[in-house]
Design an enzyme around this catalytic site. Structure first.
Site, PDB file in Angstrom:
ATOM      1  N   GLU A  21      -4.186  -3.668   9.920  1.00 30.55           N
ATOM      2  CA  GLU A  21      -5.107  -4.081   8.850  1.00 30.55           C
ATOM      3  C   GLU A  21      -6.548  -4.313   9.315  1.00 30.55           C
ATOM      4  OE1 GLU A  21      -5.400  -6.954   4.987  1.00 30.55           O
ATOM      5  OE2 GLU A  21      -4.014  -7.481   6.571  1.00 30.55           O
ATOM      6  N   HIS A  27       0.823  -1.209   0.000  1.00 30.74           N
ATOM      7  CA  HIS A  27       0.000   0.000   0.000  1.00 30.74           C
ATOM      8  C   HIS A  27       0.863   1.267   0.000  1.00 30.74           C
ATOM      9  CE1 HIS A  27      -3.123  -2.933   1.234  1.00 30.74           C
ATOM     10  NE2 HIS A  27      -3.943  -2.100   0.629  1.00 30.74           N
TER      11      HIS A  27
END
Length: 706
Positions: A364, A252
Site C-alpha cells: 500500500e 481492491h
C-alpha cells in the site's frame, strides 16, 4: 451528564453528551472555505475567542463576528492552547490534498494525533474550531473525519457525505454557477440541476462506455470512505486494524473483478495490467472537474502520456521510475522466496495465514509495512507518478490529477490498470500457496440441492434486471458564500430491481451452523467461449456472506439482495444529516461506521439488453472452521450488519477466519479446469442472466412490474 474513562485511549473521557453537542461538531463541515465565525447549520455561530481569529480578521475582533453572526444562536467555544500544528500548516490553503503523497500523509497523521489527543469533547471542539480556518480545507476535513470515526466519545456522530461537503470532486464544473443561481431563489422555487450523463467524453472513446461505473458517486464515495476508516498513517489506534493489509488487497481485487465484469457487459476486453512504465499510457482522461478550494481545474491526461521521474520541491517529493521498478523486483523476489526482510534484517515467512496481510501492508504501503526502506511505497507513489505525469517537476505549477485523490481516482481508466498490476503481485503470492483440497472445501453431510434467484414482483426465475435511476443530492453544504437552503443536483446512475435468493440445503447430520457464501461471475470470456476456472476465479464478485442454522433434513434459505454483506443502502451512501437519523447509542455508531461499503445500487453488473450470461455460485462452508474467537472486548451489539466483507467491524476482528475471497483466492487443485469440476457437494452454481433496460426512472417513480 456522566463521564467515564476509556482504558484503550488514555486521557480521553467518554461523556454521554446530548445531541446538541454532536450537532455543533458537525457544523464544522459546513461551507468549508467560509470562516468559522460565519453562521453554520441551523443558523448557529461559534462564539470564539479573539485569539482564534486568523491574522486577516484578528484586528476586527468581535465587531466583525457580531455583525456576521448577528441573530444566530451562539455556540460557546472554550480557550485552549493548541498543540504544535506547524507541519499541517505547511500545506497551502488553496492546494489540493493527497493521501498518496508522503509529505501530505505526514501532515494528516500529525493533525489526527492532535485531534485524538484532546481529553474531552469540549477540548476537541476547541482544537477543531481554532485550527479549521488556518488549515487547508481538504486536509482538515480528512483529519477531522478520521478523528471523529476513531474517538470513543464521537462514535454517535453522523458524518455528512463528502459529495455534500466537496461536490466539486464529483460533479461537472459547469454545475456550480447554475447552483449559485438557484440558491438565490426561495427554497420552494428551486429546481434540481441535472448532471449530464455524458459530460467527460463521447463514444468515440471506447473507454467512455464505462463512465457510468467509474464516475458513479456511490463508488467514488466508497473508495474515499474506505480510506477514511483505514488510514495509511497515524497513531496505531487508527491504523493498526485486524487484517488491514489483506483487506486492502481484497477490497481492491473485488473492485477490479466488478470492473472487468462491466467491461464484458460492454463488449470490451478485461483490464490490461499497467506493467511497462516506460511505455506511454494509451488512455487519456479529461475529468471536467473544477476544484472550488484550489479555484482551478483538475488537470487532464492526454492520450499516450509517459511517466517521468518526479522531482517537485513544492510537494517535498522526489523519486524515480527506477525506484518503483526496484521495489517491484524486491517484492517479486520476496514472494518467490516465501519470506520478507523486516526492519531488523530478520526473515519473516509469507505464510498461508499471514502472508497476504504482510504483503498488502507492504504494497500500500501503510505505516504497518514491515520494511518501508526495503520495499518502498510502490502503490502510493505509482498513483503519484501517474497523477503528476503532466508536470512531474512542477515547472508549470500544476497540481496533481484525479489519480492523486482517493475520492476521485476511480474515475480514471488508468486506476484499474494500475490496480491490475497491484493485484497481480498479490495473485503471484496466492499462486505459491497450497491448493485447497476437497476436504478443506467440503462440509461433510451438507449438500446444496438447488439455487434460484427471484426478482421481486416478477415471475421470471434466474433473471436479474437493471435500468437507469435518477436521484438527488444536496449541494448546499459545500456552496460557500451562497444563500442557504437546499440546492439539489440530479444524477443518473445504474440501478437494479430488488431480488431474493432461494437456496435448498440438505443436512444429513445433526443441527449445526454454516456460512453461506454467494458469488457471481461472467460465464463467457471476451471471445464468447466458456471461461476456464483459473481465469474465472478472479472474476467472481462477492454478493453476500451470512451465517445459517441448519436443522437435520431439508432447509430452505431465503435472503434479500438488500441484506448484502458487501453493500450499504442508498440512504447511507447519500444520507442527509437532518433526516433518517437513527436513535442515539449503538444504532448511531453502526450507522456511521457502516457508511463504509459498496453502494447497493451497484451490487450487480449492468448486463445487456439480450441478457448477460453469468454463473451464480453458492457455498455452505463449515461455521466451525469459519468462526472467529473475538477477545477484543466490547459488546457484541456494536457489530455492524452492513458491508463487513469490504469494511470489517469497528474495534473487532474480521468476522471470517477463512482467507478473504475464499474459496476463489487460490489456484484450483490438479485436474480442475472448469467451475463444474471445482464443485463439492456443499456448493452449487446456477446460470443467471442480467437484462438491462435502457430506460431512465425519475426520482420517486416506482417502476412498473414488467
Amino acid at each position: 451528564m456522566g463521564c467515564n474513562s476509556n482504558p484503550k485511549q488514555k486521557g480521553i473521557r467518554i461523556c454521554n453528551y446530548v445531541s446538541m453537542a454532536d450537532k455543533t461538531l458537525l457544523n464544522l463541515f459546513d461551507r468549508p472555505t467560509e470562516p468559522v465565525f460565519y453562521p453554520k447549520g441551523d443558523n448557529e455561530v461559534f462564539d470564539i475567542p479573539d485569539e482564534y481569529l486568523t491574522d486577516r480578521f484578528k484586528p476586527l475582533g468581535h465587531s466583525l463576528t457580531d455583525r456576521v453572526g448577528g441573530g444566530a444562536k451562539k455556540i460557546p467555544v472554550k480557550k485552549i492552547t493548541l498543540p504544535d500544528i506547524s507541519l499541517p500548516l505547511q500545506l497551502d490553503k488553496r492546494a489540493n490534498f493527497s493521501l498518496f503523497l508522503p509529505f501530505h500523509r505526514s501532515m494528516a497523521a500529525r493533525l489526527i494525533e492532535v485531534f485524538l489527543g484532546m481529553r474531552d469533547l469540549e477540548d476537541f471542539k476547541a482544537a477543531a474550531v481554532q485550527s479549521r480556518d488556518r488549515l487547508n480545507p481538504y486536509l482538515f476535513n480528512y483529519a477531522y473525519s478520521v478523528a471523529i470515526y476513531h474517538r470513543p466519545d464521537t462514535m454517535n456522530l453522523n458524518l455528512p457525505s463528502l459529495a455534500e461537503v466537496f461536490p466539486d470532486k464529483f460533479m461537472d464544473k459547469s454545475l456550480f454557477a447554475r447552483a449559485r443561481q438557484e440558491s438565490s431563489l426561495m427554497d420552494d422555487q428551486r429546481e434540481p440541476i441535472e448532471i449530464p450523463v455524458d459530460y467527460t467524453g463521447s463514444d468515440l472513446d471506447h473507454e467512455h462506455r464505462l463512465a457510468y461505473f467509474r464516475e458513479d458517486l456511490g463508488i467514488n464515495l466508497h473508495h474515499w470512505h474506505w480510506h477514511l476508516v483505514y488510514p495509511h498513517d497515524g497513531p496505531d489506534s487508527v491504523v493498526k486494524k485486524d487484517r488491514r493489509g489483506e483487506l486492502f488487497y481484497y477490497m481492491h481485487q473485488q473492485v477490479l473483478a466488478r470492473y472487468n465484469m462491466e467491461r464484458l457487459c460492454n463488449k470490451l476486453g478485461r483490464v490490461k495490467r499497467f506493467i511497462n512504465w516506460r511505455e506511454p499510457m494509451e488512455e487519456g482522461y479529461f475529468p471536467k472537474l473544477d476544484s472550488l478550494v484550489a479555484s482551478r481545474n483538475w488537470p487532464p491526461r492526454f492520450n499516450n502520456t509517459k511517466l517521468n521521474d518526479v522531482y517537485r520541491e513544492i510537494d517535498n517529493t522526489k523519486f524515480d521510475i527506477q525506484d518503483l521498478e526496484r521495489w517491484r523486483d524486491r517484492v517479486f523476489a520476496a514472494i518467490h522466496s516465501g519470506t520478507v526482510v523486516d526492519g531488523d534484517g530478520k526473515f519473516v515467512e509469507l505464510s498461508e495465514s499471514r502472508g497476504i496481510d504482510i504483503l498488502g501492508n507492504i504494497l500500500e504501503s501503510s505505516v504497518l509495512s514491515i520494511n518501508r526502506n526495503m520495499y518502498g511505497d510502490i502503490h502510493n507513489l505509482g498513483h503519484v507518478a501517474i497523477a503528476l505525469c503532466h508536470d512531474p517537476e512542477g515547472k508549470h505549477l500544476e497540481g496533481f490529477s484525479i489519480m492523486g485523490d482517493t475520492s476521485t481516482a476511480m474515475r480514471d481508466p488508468i486506476f484499474y490498470r494500475w490496480h491490475a498490476f497491484i493485484d497481480d503481485l498479490c495473485q503471484e503470492h496466492k499462486n505459491t500457496l497450497p491448493r485447497y483440497t476437497t476436504q478443506q472445501l467440503g462440509y461433510s453431510g451438507v449438500r446444496v440441492a438447488s439455487v434460484e434467484v427471484q426478482t421481486d414482483k416478477l415471475q421470471n426465475k434466474n433473471k436479474l434486471f437493471t435500468f437507469w435511476q435518477q436521484s438527488d443530492v444536496d449541494l448546499s453544504r459545500g456552496l460557500d458564500f451562497a444563500q442557504r437552503g437546499p440546492v439539489l443536483a440530479r444524477f443518473t446512475h445504474l440501478q437494479h430491481r430488488p431480488f431474493s435468493y432461494k437456496i435448498m440445503v440438505e443436512n444429513t447430520g445433526s443441527a449445526r451452523m454454516g456460512t453461506c457464501r454467494i458469488f457471481m461471475a461472467p460465464k463467457f470470456d471476451e471471445r464468447g467461449l466458456p471461461m476456464l476456472f483459473r481465469d474465472q476465479k478472479n472474476f467472481f464478485v462477492e454478493l453476500d456472506k451470512f451465517t445459517v442454522n441448519l436443522k437435520n433434513g431439508k432447509n430452505t434459505i431465503t435472503r434479500k439482495s438488500s441484506e448484502s454483506s458487501v453493500t450499504i443502502p442508498f440512504e447511507k451512501t447519500f444520507r442527509n444529516l437532518d433526516s433518517g437519523r437513527p436513535n442515539a447509542g449503538v444504532q448511531l455508531e453502526q450507522f456511521n461506521y457502516c457508511g463504509c461499503g459498496w453502494p447497493q445500487h451497484m451490487l450487480i453488473c449492468k448486463g445487456t439488453s439480450e441478457g448477460f450470461a453469468c454463473q451464480l455460485f453458492v457455498m455452505i462452508s463449515d461455521f466451525n472452521q469459519d468462526k472467529v474467537e473475538d477477545k477484543s472486548g466490547g459488546p457484541r451489539t456494536n457489530q455492524c450488519a452492513d458491508a463487513v466483507s469490504y469494511c470489517g467491524i469497528r474495534n473487532k476482528l474480521y468476522p471470517d477466519k477463512r482467507s478473504m475471497g475464499f474459496p476463489f483466492d487460490r489456484q484450483p487443485r490438479a485436474g480442475v479446469d472448469t467451475i463444474q469440476e471445482f464443485l463439492t457437494p456443499n456448493m452449487r452454481i446456477v446460470d443467471v442472466a442480467v437484462h438491462h433496460a435502457n430506460t431512465i426512472v425519475r426520482p420517486g417513480v416506482i417502476l412498473e412490474n414488467n
